[in-house]
Scaffold this active site. Structure first.
Site, PDB file in Angstrom:
ATOM      1  N   ARG A  87      46.389  36.426  47.962  1.00  0.00           N
ATOM      2  CA  ARG A  87      46.560  37.452  49.004  1.00  0.00           C
ATOM      3  C   ARG A  87      46.202  36.956  50.390  1.00  0.00           C
ATOM      4  O   ARG A  87      45.446  36.003  50.569  1.00  0.00           O
ATOM      5  CB  ARG A  87      45.763  38.706  48.676  1.00  0.00           C
ATOM      6  CG  ARG A  87      44.283  38.593  48.828  1.00  0.00           C
ATOM      7  CD  ARG A  87      43.630  39.966  48.632  1.00  0.00           C
ATOM      8  NE  ARG A  87      42.227  39.814  48.316  1.00  0.00           N
ATOM      9  CZ  ARG A  87      41.366  40.835  48.214  1.00  0.00           C
ATOM     10  NH1 ARG A  87      41.792  42.078  48.387  1.00  0.00           N
ATOM     11  NH2 ARG A  87      40.102  40.605  47.931  1.00  0.00           N
ATOM     12  N   HIS A 129      38.461  38.610  42.467  1.00  0.00           N
ATOM     13  CA  HIS A 129      39.495  39.281  43.254  1.00  0.00           C
ATOM     14  C   HIS A 129      40.646  38.365  43.620  1.00  0.00           C
ATOM     15  O   HIS A 129      41.514  38.753  44.392  1.00  0.00           O
ATOM     16  CB  HIS A 129      38.879  39.870  44.533  1.00  0.00           C
ATOM     17  CG  HIS A 129      37.912  40.984  44.273  1.00  0.00           C
ATOM     18  ND1 HIS A 129      37.198  41.599  45.263  1.00  0.00           N
ATOM     19  CD2 HIS A 129      37.555  41.598  43.111  1.00  0.00           C
ATOM     20  CE1 HIS A 129      36.423  42.559  44.725  1.00  0.00           C
ATOM     21  NE2 HIS A 129      36.621  42.552  43.418  1.00  0.00           N
TER      22      HIS A 129
END
Ligand SMILES: *[C@@H]1O[C@H](CO)[C@@H](O)[C@H](O)[C@H]1NC(C)=O
Length: 369
Positions: free
Chosen positions: A263, A230
């Site tokens: 992120r 991710h």
């Protein structure tokens, strides 16, 4: 470089006398050392305190037990040798636990620590299905180093770091067997309540975050190769005991075949702070969702679409994020609360290949969406 370093360590361990150290006279510093080779988890746990060097030789850890190297004597060296395996049981783990100070953990050439994850993988990770053991707790492993470990197939999250002044260098985690086989939530490094952590030259193939920093200060991640997961994350921040992330530098790394590149996510309606985070010189390729994503709207592991202001993100630098995302992905997404993102520096980012988001909110000056 790495090979010779490890073989030197191996030679060193073999050369150390197996005789027990003489007990030091009162007030004297103990100078001699003893090297212990253990072939079972039980003998390692029972004997660890009297060893300056611990060799873990082809240990089969029984189902439902921890390879327990907690409270090691200061200065202990721990060396994995051969294949370390774990029996199957549904439980929370961890499979391995280490604590102590000035500990040096390494592995001999050719070693593998095999989490045997396929026995637990059911595509549900920590969201249900089988109860899966965490892999390695480095909790209270202070002023220490973990170097060159070769890890395969963790059942779920790999390294849980809660420590002060810990270096994790040249760690390989290959969970790629789980890609088509139900591996899920196999985070490589989860860092919380920690200071002065350096994770360098990691080589990761997994199905969740390559790095997730939930709290902590003075953290470096550099030279990482992340694939299949991710991406590299700060967060989710908020809703824990410690909700401060400060002074984190993530640099000189690659992220490929992953959902996201870099992120930051903070929790909806929570409080805390994210400050002085730098992402620098990170090359992305084949990213499926977002290249750069910063959002202040997470709840129960999912975005709500509504950002809140309780965990401000300040002093953020995003520079030299390059490469491509998939055409179905979004290059950049920024969703901030009103006034809760400020003092950002944004330069030399040349991501391309994906869509431009129309949903960005409260993008601070300097950044672009
Ligand atoms: C930020 O973290 C780095 C790495 O641990 C450290 O060297 C540096 O002194 C820290 N900076 C501040 C201002 O604390």
């Amino acid at each position: 470089m790495r090979t010779s370093f490890l073989s030197m360590l191996a030679l060193g361990a073999a050369a150390v006398s197996a005789a027990p150290a003489p007990s030091p006279a009162s007030g004297m510093v103990e100078r001699s050392s003893s090297s212990c080779t253990f072939t079972s988890a039980a003998s390692a746990k029972a004997g660890k305190k009297s060893c300056s060097t611990i060799v873990l030789d082809n240990i089969e850890v029984p189902a439902g037990e921890t390879l327990d190297l907690s409270k090691l004597k200061e200065g202990t060296k721990v060396i994995f040798k051969g294949e370390t395996t774990f029996g199957y049981k549904e439980w929370k783990g961890p499979l391995i636990r280490m604590s102590g100070s000035n500990i040096e953990v390494s592995g001999e050439e050719g070693h593998v620590i095999n989490g045997n994850g396929a026995k637990w993988w059911d595509s549900k990770g920590t969201n249900g299905g089988k109860t899966k053991p965490k892999f390695f707790y480095a909790h209270g492993l202070d002023d220490s180093t973990i170097t060159g470990l070769n890890v395969k197939n963790t059942p779920v999250q790999a390294f849980s770091v809660q420590a002060d002044n810990l270096v994790l260098d040249q760690i390989t985690i290959d969970n790629s067997d789980g890609d088509d086989n139900g591996g899920h939530n196999t985070d490589a490094f989860d860092v919380g309540e920690s200071t002065y952590i350096t994770i360098s030259n990691a080589n990761i193939k997994n199905q969740d975050d390559c790095l997730a920093v939930n709290s902590g200060e003075n953290i470096i991640f550099t030279g990482g190769t992340c694939s299949g997961g991710h991406g590299i994350s700060i967060g989710s921040v908020g809703g824990r005991d410690d909700n401060t992330v400060k002074n984190v530098t993530i640099s000189d790394s690659t992220v490929t075949n992953s959902d996201n590149g870099v992120r930051i996510k903070t929790i909806y309606k929570a409080t805390g702070e994210v400050s002085d985070v730098t992402f620098s010189n990170i090359e992305l390729s084949n990213i499926a969702k977002y290249g750069i994503v910063i959002e202040q709207d997470y709840e129960n592991g999912s975005p709500t679409g509504t950002p809140t202001t309780g965990v401000p993100i300040t002093g953020l630098t995003v520079e030299k994020i390059t490469g491509t995302v998939k055409s179905s992905a979004t290059d950049v997404y920024i969703l901030c609360g009103d006034g809760s993102c400020s003092d950002w520096t944004w330069s030399g980012n040349t991501l391309s290949g994906g869509k431009t988001s129309s949903k960005c909110k409260n993008v601070p000056s300097g950044a672009s969406c």
